[in-house]
Design an enzyme around this catalytic site. Structure first.
Site, mmCIF file in Angstrom:
data_model
loop_
_atom_site.group_PDB
_atom_site.id
_atom_site.type_symbol
_atom_site.label_atom_id
_atom_site.label_comp_id
_atom_site.label_asym_id
_atom_site.label_seq_id
_atom_site.Cartn_x
_atom_site.Cartn_y
_atom_site.Cartn_z
ATOM 1 N N PHE A 101 0.851 -1.190 0.000
ATOM 2 C CA PHE A 101 0.000 0.000 0.000
ATOM 3 C C PHE A 101 0.885 1.238 0.000
ATOM 4 O O PHE A 101 2.030 1.179 0.468
ATOM 5 C CB PHE A 101 -0.922 -0.008 1.234
ATOM 6 N N GLU A 113 -6.652 2.183 -3.738
ATOM 7 C CA GLU A 113 -5.198 2.146 -3.860
ATOM 8 C C GLU A 113 -4.709 0.702 -4.008
ATOM 9 O O GLU A 113 -3.596 0.460 -4.483
ATOM 10 C CB GLU A 113 -4.622 2.763 -2.589
ATOM 11 N N ARG A 153 -0.479 9.472 -0.640
ATOM 12 C CA ARG A 153 -1.566 10.055 -1.432
ATOM 13 C C ARG A 153 -1.389 11.537 -1.718
ATOM 14 O O ARG A 153 -1.775 12.008 -2.784
ATOM 15 C CB ARG A 153 -2.883 9.838 -0.689
HETATM 16 C C1 LIG Z 1 -14.705 4.531 -0.672
HETATM 17 C C2 LIG Z 1 -13.817 4.474 0.537
HETATM 18 C C3 LIG Z 1 -12.872 3.469 0.651
HETATM 19 C C4 LIG Z 1 -12.036 3.413 1.773
HETATM 20 N N1 LIG Z 1 -11.124 2.399 1.862
HETATM 21 C C5 LIG Z 1 -10.352 2.324 2.969
HETATM 22 C C6 LIG Z 1 -9.444 1.233 3.141
HETATM 23 O O1 LIG Z 1 -9.348 0.342 2.304
HETATM 24 N N2 LIG Z 1 -8.673 1.199 4.251
HETATM 25 C C7 LIG Z 1 -8.751 2.167 5.218
HETATM 26 O O2 LIG Z 1 -8.034 2.082 6.210
HETATM 27 N N3 LIG Z 1 -9.631 3.190 5.092
HETATM 28 C C8 LIG Z 1 -10.428 3.280 4.003
HETATM 29 N N4 LIG Z 1 -11.310 4.325 3.894
HETATM 30 C C9 LIG Z 1 -11.513 5.222 5.036
HETATM 31 C C10 LIG Z 1 -12.340 4.521 6.104
HETATM 32 O O3 LIG Z 1 -13.256 3.654 5.491
HETATM 33 C C11 LIG Z 1 -13.111 5.504 6.970
HETATM 34 O O4 LIG Z 1 -12.254 6.501 7.436
HETATM 35 C C12 LIG Z 1 -13.724 4.788 8.170
HETATM 36 O O5 LIG Z 1 -14.446 3.660 7.760
HETATM 37 C C13 LIG Z 1 -14.608 5.728 8.961
HETATM 38 O O6 LIG Z 1 -15.308 4.974 9.929
HETATM 39 P P1 LIG Z 1 -16.100 5.688 11.094
HETATM 40 O O7 LIG Z 1 -16.606 4.625 11.972
HETATM 41 O O8 LIG Z 1 -15.258 6.743 11.694
HETATM 42 O O9 LIG Z 1 -17.299 6.451 10.355
HETATM 43 P P2 LIG Z 1 -18.380 5.969 9.268
HETATM 44 O O10 LIG Z 1 -18.213 4.589 8.837
HETATM 45 O O11 LIG Z 1 -18.397 7.033 8.225
HETATM 46 O O12 LIG Z 1 -19.741 6.026 10.081
HETATM 47 C C14 LIG Z 1 -20.333 7.233 10.510
HETATM 48 C C15 LIG Z 1 -21.616 6.906 11.239
HETATM 49 O O13 LIG Z 1 -22.120 8.078 11.868
HETATM 50 C C16 LIG Z 1 -23.513 8.168 11.637
HETATM 51 N N5 LIG Z 1 -23.874 9.594 11.730
HETATM 52 C C17 LIG Z 1 -23.243 10.663 11.184
HETATM 53 N N6 LIG Z 1 -23.890 11.796 11.514
HETATM 54 C C18 LIG Z 1 -24.948 11.447 12.272
HETATM 55 C C19 LIG Z 1 -26.016 12.158 12.886
HETATM 56 N N7 LIG Z 1 -26.146 13.485 12.791
HETATM 57 N N8 LIG Z 1 -26.946 11.462 13.589
HETATM 58 C C20 LIG Z 1 -26.858 10.099 13.690
HETATM 59 N N9 LIG Z 1 -25.880 9.380 13.113
HETATM 60 C C21 LIG Z 1 -24.953 10.047 12.425
HETATM 61 C C22 LIG Z 1 -23.700 7.558 10.258
HETATM 62 O O14 LIG Z 1 -25.035 7.148 10.070
HETATM 63 C C23 LIG Z 1 -22.730 6.374 10.356
HETATM 64 O O15 LIG Z 1 -23.354 5.299 11.013
HETATM 65 C C24 LIG Z 1 -12.150 4.395 2.778
HETATM 66 C C25 LIG Z 1 -13.088 5.394 2.674
HETATM 67 C C26 LIG Z 1 -13.899 5.451 1.541
HETATM 68 C C27 LIG Z 1 -14.872 6.593 1.451
#
Ligand SMILES: Cc1cc2nc3c(=O)[nH]c(=O)nc-3n(C[C@H](O)[C@H](O)[C@H](O)COP(=O)(O)OP(=O)(O)OC[C@H]3O[C@@H](n4cnc5c(N)ncnc54)[C@H](O)[C@@H]3O)c2cc1C
Length: 575
Positions: free
Chosen positions: A118, A246, A277
């Protein structure tokens, strides 16, 4: 009023991992998780490429120290190194934990977990489930939540944080189904609300990544950290912006300009397509600006470059990155076995966020903590990514710090009482806010104003930045903010009124965007993803420090916080 010991906002990897940790460590606690989507539709489910951990299954010379060094160098020396040490030391255990929970990782022929290359990582250490890693992990976590008795409020929108006398006491939330408002009181509140990609017009993020948790925190008078560091992922599919992982370059794909040349040799000769990146996104932007981009008809001078997989062969493409092949085929009609994929940078990740310590407790300043308030995942800034995140370190952060924050919350709530809240002023205020949105009757549609705002952020605070452009951007943002009370909602009802949610999300975007732009204007250097044309060099003398931005409608106050350095002294960053 609804009472729980703990309420977690966000059902992605960070929130789910924390909820599970709390429920497992003390089954007597009442733990609730609320999400505006269904938890398994959180953006985490879209993560493709993988999760980094030094399992040494492919490369026995790897070590957590090497992972820590790569992460700190990738961060352009802005990461807090105590937090990075925890991240990289705990990585192998949390991945094994996931596997024991049932996550189906891809395998080596001998049955051990496979690991791939990566960007910015010096060894092959990214564990993966083909190119659907987030899906594999999140489904397992969420099904475990039910097993351990976590209460799930899905499709409720959290609208406000309740902070009184330096203590967070709960949240106000809105049930999207029927418009019912409720105050939830808790001994600890955790935000795991994800990123804010939708602040920009082209992003790999889902529609729900609107930075709500960040804006609620800012509106409560608490700071946001390092918001100027917005990650542009080099390979967004042109023109839609969705991600081509990636992992595709990790498996050997080339980046090619209109002259048919692998131009990365001019920018990062030792790492080529697997440079971090920030460097790769700037390289693509420079090629496009210099007229070596490609047009859809194949001629030079266009808005994208090519990601070429053809030499990898059908079998490797379809077994290692089948989803990326499918995306290009389904969305832009390109068969990547025979043709190169058109790509350009797309907004992908938020390095900054709600400042927290290594136990996930939120900071109110460089030295003080807020009682009862925790955060983890992309919404938080601990800071393991500093000025630029390495791929596959974010899922890792969600799991390591989700788990740690969960454990810290379980300890925190022990022997504490539920706080006292008078709920009526909070209910009245949120009800009034919604009613005024329904009552206002201007000429603007929500989508129109949102698009103008997203275009403005993209134009004035993109891959390259400068003072004059950003100042113009702030003036333009303020004009657009003034138009918020001129939007008109067509749906005046309370049943499944998604226009209300879109209007509230637009408010979040507007607050977060202003904080990003103001933090960026104040950092007069180039570091990681923050590239200033008027200050092209990194300036450790003046800016080896974290930004803390305090929002108020009257203006944003910028302060700073020192960087924790343990083992790696800042050096020039070359690849
Ligand atoms: C397309 C893509 C591919 C990726 N691939 C990778 C990878 O291969 N490896 C890696 O390490 N990272 C990767 N990333 C980054 C990584 O996936 C994210 O940074 C990580 O999953 C974020 O997780 P989280 O739990 O912080 O938030 P999220 O998974 O974004 O969850 C946010 C949660 O908050 C809730 N929420 C938000 N606002 C409110 C509100 N006002 N009221 C109630 N609920 C709310 C939403 O409903 C959701 O449940 C990728 C990101 C993307 C976009």
């Amino acid at each position: 009023m609804i009472d729980h010991d703990v309420i977690i906002v966000g059902g992605g990897l960070a929130g789910s991992r924390a909820a599970l940790e709390i429920a497992q460590s003390d089954p007597g606690l009442s733990v609730a998780l609320v999400a505006k989507t269904h938890p398994i539709r959180s953006h985490s489910v879209a993560a493709q490429g993988g999760i980094a951990a030094t399992l040494k299954n492919v490369d026995a010379t790897d070590s957590w120290e090497a992972h820590a060094f790569d992460t700190v160098k990738g961060s352009d020396y802005l990461a807090d190194q105590d937090a990075v040490e925890i991240l990289t030391q705990e990585a192998p255990d949390v991945v094994i934990d996931l596997e024991h929970m049932g996550v189906l990782f891809s395998r080596l022929p001998d049955g051990r977990i496979a690991q791939r290359a990566f960007g910015g990582h010096s060894h092959n250490r990214t564990c993966y489930a083909a190119d659907k890693t987030g899906h594999a992990i999140l489904h397992e976590l969420v099904s475990n939540l039910r097993r351990y008795g976590v209460t799930i409020y899905d499709e409720w929108y959290v609208q406000r944080l309740i902070l009184e006398e330096r203590q967070v006491k709960g949240v106000v939330m809105y049930r999207i189904l029927d418009g019912h408002l409720a105050v939830v009181r808790a001994k600890a509140v955790m935000f795991a609300t994800g990123g804010y990609g939708r602040v920009y017009n082209t992003t790999s993020n889902d529609f729900a990544s609107t930075g709500d948790g960040l804006s609620m925190t800012a509106l409560a008078g608490l700071p946001l950290e390092d918001m100027e560091f917005v990650q542009f992922h080099p390979t967004g599919l042109y023109p839609v912006g969705v991600l081509i992982s990636e992992a595709v370059r990790g498996e050997g794909a080339y980046l090619i300009n209109s002259e048919g040349r692998r131009f990365m040799e001019d920018y990062a000769p030792s790492r080529m397509e697997l440079a971090p990146r920030d460097i790769t996104s700037r390289a693509i932007t420079c090629e496009i600006r210099a007229g070596r981009g490609i047009h859809p008809d194949g001629s030079a001078g266009g808005p994208f470059v090519h990601l070429d997989l053809r030499h990898m062969g059908k079998e490797k493409i379809m077994s290692r990155v089948p989803f990326c092949w499918e995306e290009a085929h389904r969305l832009v009609g390109v068969d990547a076995i025979r043709e190169p994929i058109p790509v350009r940078p797309t907004v992908h990740y938020s390095m900054g966020g709600i400042p927290v310590n290594v136990d996930g407790q939120v900071r109110s300043s460089a030295d003080d903590l807020v009682e009862g308030f925790f955060a983890a995942g992309e919404a938080a800034c601990v800071s393991v990514h500093g000025a630029n995140r390495l791929g596959s370190n974010s899922l890792l952060e969600c799991v390591v710090y989700g788990k740690r924050t969960g454990a810290a919350i379980a300890r925190y709530v022990r022997n504490r009482k539920l706080p006292a809240i008078n709920e009526s002023p909070y209910l009245d205020e949120t009800r009034r806010q919604i009613q005024s949105l329904l009552d206002q009757d201007g000429p603007l549609r929500i989508a129109q104003l949102r698009q103008a705002y997203q275009d403005c952020m993209t134009e004035y605070c993109g891959v390259f930045r400068s003072e004059s452009i950003m100042r113009e951007g702030i003036t333009r943002l303020k004009e657009l903010q003034q138009q918020y009370n001129q939007i008109r909602l067509d749906d005046k009802g309370s049943l499944w009124n998604t226009e209300i949610i879109e209007a509230l999300e637009l408010r979040s975007l507007m607050i977060v965007g202003e904080i990003i732009l103001t933090s960026a204007l104040n950092r007069q250097e180039s570091r990681g993803s923050h590239a200033r044309e008027d200050f092209p060099n990194r300036d450790d003398g003046n800016f080896l420090k974290h930004t803390l931005a305090y929002y108020s409608p009257a203006g944003i106050d910028i302060r700073y916080k020192p960087v924790t350095i343990t083992r790696f002294q800042p050096q020039e960053r070359k690849y």
